[in-house]
Scaffold this active site. Sequence first.
Site, PDB file in Angstrom:
ATOM      1  N   LYS A  54       0.849  -1.210   0.000  1.00 50.10           N
ATOM      2  CA  LYS A  54       0.000   0.000   0.000  1.00 50.10           C
ATOM      3  C   LYS A  54       0.878   1.251   0.000  1.00 50.10           C
ATOM      4  O   LYS A  54       0.666   2.189  -0.766  1.00 50.10           O
ATOM      5  CB  LYS A  54      -0.921  -0.004   1.232  1.00 50.10           C
ATOM      6  N   GLN A  98      -4.158  -1.637   9.929  1.00 44.04           N
ATOM      7  CA  GLN A  98      -4.113  -2.974   9.323  1.00 44.04           C
ATOM      8  C   GLN A  98      -4.650  -4.018  10.294  1.00 44.04           C
ATOM      9  O   GLN A  98      -4.215  -4.081  11.451  1.00 44.04           O
ATOM     10  CB  GLN A  98      -2.668  -3.300   8.912  1.00 44.04           C
ATOM     11  N   ASP A 121     -10.766   3.171   4.278  1.00 45.32           N
ATOM     12  CA  ASP A 121     -11.183   1.773   4.118  1.00 45.32           C
ATOM     13  C   ASP A 121     -12.708   1.669   4.031  1.00 45.32           C
ATOM     14  O   ASP A 121     -13.241   0.661   3.560  1.00 45.32           O
ATOM     15  CB  ASP A 121     -10.719   0.951   5.333  1.00 45.32           C
TER      16      ASP A 121
END
Length: 302
Positions: A54, A98, A121
């Site tokens: 990412k 994460q 997200d």
Amino acid sequence: MTAKLIKGTEIREEILKEIEAEVKRIQEERGVVPGLVTILVGENPASVSYVTAKIKTAKALGFKEIQDNQPETTSEEDLLALVDKYNKDDTIHGILVQLPLPKHIDEKKVLNAIDPDKDVDGFHPVNVGRLMIGGSEVKFPPCTPAGIQEMIVRAGVETSGAEVVVVGRSNIVGKPIANMLLQKGPGANATVTVVHTRTKDLAAHCKRADILIVAAGVPGLVKPEWIKPGACVIDVGVNRVGEKISEKTGKKIAILKGDVDFDAAKEIAGWITPVPGGVGPMTITMLMKNTLNSLKFKLGLM
Ligand code: NAD
């Protein structure tokens, strides 16, 4: 019939080029770039490789990027304080924690502490609610469903009035993609059915689908005879079914299979996504798009 392949690897390159050009333009005109921070607690090898990918993508696009790795022993209190620090940082537009987090930390509490306007997200309840309402309320559609919708649209598949069947009802794929495709608006307006483990006749539902989206995590679940001739089949499943030696690197790599019997299905479907190289590459791409959009919302450009 041989289906047209919808390749995530190619669509990813198109979208990343568009993002890169927009980042350059905004930097020239407004002197700012999107900022993304990834917060990783511990050293789970899969998580390390996800955040590294990412951050690498963000860097290549000209974003400000911070890979904030914390030790496994980090307390919940310290992690919440870190999230709060980035919530208040004006140069950061996207915060990504994460998962999974170590057992002593309440994941829900941490995810809910992220400022919904930096939740790229799209998992915060506020963003789930915005997605449900649809239209201009939506800020950050969750990345995998957003990638699926983008693939369908860019492949030129008509969604308006289409019968869509989604296999799987998870919060990260099944439920949000079903919700997105039933909204009023471009790339949507579909009639959507969601099927799951308690559905009585899975095959009968799948057979009606003009667009069949499969996110069950069961290799080869969808049989070729369940596919309507000419349908668009989006296979979200990523299942490790063994290991092989890579011809390129000579190292052991996983053999990945989707939820659809690809070789047989491609002779019946009109469009199909491969595994790997289908939906997979779209998720990080859409994370980058959400981060850029977060800056654009802030600047009043959206
Ligand atoms: P999940 O396990 O949370 O949910 C799976 C869903 O499928 C459940 O709702 C369950 O009811 C349904 N299901 C399972 N077996 C079924 C069966 N036999 N018949 C009918 N329904 C069944 O999984 P998830 O997180 O939604 O992920 C699904 C798959 O997609 C996994 O293989 C995952 O690895 C993959 N995935 C890929 C990406 C990506 O490529 N970027 C992202 C997310 C998930």
